[in-house]
Design a protein around this motif. Sequence first.
Motif, short mmCIF file in Angstrom:
data_model
loop_
_atom_site.label_atom_id
_atom_site.label_comp_id
_atom_site.label_asym_id
_atom_site.label_seq_id
_atom_site.Cartn_x
_atom_site.Cartn_y
_atom_site.Cartn_z
N TRP A 630 0.87 -1.18 0.00
CA TRP A 630 0.00 0.00 0.00
C TRP A 630 0.91 1.22 0.00
N THR A 631 0.41 2.32 -0.47
CA THR A 631 1.21 3.54 -0.54
C THR A 631 0.46 4.71 0.07
N ALA A 632 1.18 5.83 0.21
CA ALA A 632 0.60 7.01 0.84
C ALA A 632 -0.45 7.66 -0.04
N ASP A 633 -1.40 8.26 0.61
CA ASP A 633 -2.37 9.12 -0.07
C ASP A 633 -1.76 10.51 -0.15
N THR A 634 -1.55 11.01 -1.35
CA THR A 634 -0.86 12.30 -1.53
C THR A 634 -1.59 13.45 -0.85
N SER A 635 -2.87 13.29 -0.57
CA SER A 635 -3.63 14.37 0.06
C SER A 635 -3.32 14.50 1.55
N THR A 636 -2.55 13.54 2.12
CA THR A 636 -2.28 13.57 3.56
C THR A 636 -1.00 14.31 3.92
N ARG A 637 -0.29 14.86 2.94
CA ARG A 637 0.94 15.59 3.26
C ARG A 637 0.62 16.83 4.09
N GLN A 638 1.42 17.03 5.16
CA GLN A 638 1.22 18.20 6.02
C GLN A 638 2.54 18.95 6.18
#
Length: 638
Positions: A630-638
Amino acid sequence: MFGSFLFFFVLPLTGKVLMAKDSSGSLNIFQMEMKKRRITNILVVTGLCMIFYILGAWQNSSTTVNPKSDLDMKVGCDTSSSSLATLDFDSHHALGLNETSMVDMKFPPCNLNFSEYTPCQDRTRGRRFSREMLAYRERHCPGEDELIQCLIPAPPKYKSPFKWPQCRDYAWYDNIPHKELSIEKAVQNWIQVEGDRFRFPGGGTMFPHGADVYIDDINALISLTDGNIRTAIDTGCGVASWGAYLLKRDIITMSFAPRDTHEAQVQFALERGVPAMIGVMATQRLPYPARAFDMAHCSRCLIPWQAYDGLYLTEVDRVLRPGGYWILSGPPINWKKHYRGWERTQENLKKEQDSIEDVAKRLCWKKLVEKDDLAVWQKPINHIECKESRRIYKTPRICKNENADAAWYKKMEACITPLPEVSNQDEVAGGKLKKWPERAFSVPPRISSDSIPGLTAKTFEDDTQLWQERVAHYKRIIPGLSKGQYRNVMDMNAYLGGFAAVLTEYPVWVMNVVPANSKLDTLGVIYERGLIGTYHDWHEAFSTYPRTYDLIHANGIFSTYQGRGNFTYILLEMDRILRPEGTLIIRDVIEVLIKVQSITNHMRWKSQIMDHETGPFNPEKLLVAVKTYWTADTSTRQ
């Protein structure tokens, strides 16, 4: 079973009553009949036990794994080996796959900005500490109130690394999306960007024409191919090209570099399938035992060797074997040729080299040769003459009798670590090692000299035989182990290094970890076998980047830490350093494994508890798991 118990218990009582009433002839006949019935029952019960044991053993030995099956197994604590056939150890993801559909997770994914999180080398936390002697770049782990309980995500479009040996020269850009080194070190041929991948030409600051040519130059000065040099340490390794190209000469290198402005050096090294750790020479000892390495290397590593009364060179002396070599290239070596390019004065460079030469002489090292850009020193094989020389050289002094192997959060000292006593000047302190590869299975001198309580030659030989049997079993349940599917392997509780020694015939390398709180310090034994490893406390994060190991082996590690910490944080750390679709083998007693699996069921792992290789009646079991992709959801970058 209960009926049989009554039969054997009640009938003897009945016999006693009959003896009081019947004649002696009838009694004898009855007793004979009773004996026959007892013998018959015993034979029947024994036969049934043997039949069921044989059936159970046959069922366990007939385990097969279908490496092409889907990752759809039911997670549970069923110990039947046949159900392991549904575990899939292969990689199946394609470009752009972004599997985030799992719901009801106890451990949610961390934000994307945690993708390269190194808890104990966090740069924000490091700023709280002194910059003097680079102390801020040492290990500074989070407190309990700073620990996170989320799963570190892989970057979007993450792909499984290239297989060895292709990975030595190539890595996917999406796995480590950093172009800084390709720009900053372009002239030195460290790394180049080619489309969707990085290429590693093998260059370095002092070997822009490639590590192979550079290593050949070293080999012209000291032999690297006769089996005497097996373990090496590279201080300030860059992307570890020196260690990468030594591997084909059967030399394994512990490369380390700090997490600094040269973004992701160690991460690149591990992505290439080359041993490496985040580390720095600052105020604390390197996390390795005394007399560990046959060779140490610095190629323009920017370590001030002459500073602090030669403290850093003294630490290199501690970890070098008797007769070991120190190789230096870059400033100040060959300063007459390079001083303009280094933008330093001739006077300054000459002073630095003179200071280094003086420290080496006081350490009792002998300068073997200086040729072009290379200089080589050799440590003495014992300290007979060195002790006598303290009449001339008052500093550094010989360290007091202490544990020279102690290296976990231990401050460096500007004193010479004493070598074991010898009877004459020709004797190698601590014992002469066998040449590689014989060294891997020969009884190490630390054991043959009885320097570790309770360890004997027979203990060592029995342990080697045990791991040959266990690895043979692992190969049956994980076929890819011997077929190049895995490259970077970690043994979290290595003991004598038997697991790693057996794996030397396969295209893998093993980071052997000896827990800092172990009852026996066996890391020195592991190095004497020609293997590498480190001390570590699994209450803390390991000195590496996320997704840097393909397979993690944990033998009894949870029993070791039971009652002394939370299993959850150890498992989250295992998840952090394991690549997507990587494999775990956890060996422990069934009660512990059930507790472990109750946590991993919420960590996006597919796992199965299965029987011990000797059969279902052994209380020790195996938990074999695969970390899902599974990979990161790009919308979760903070």
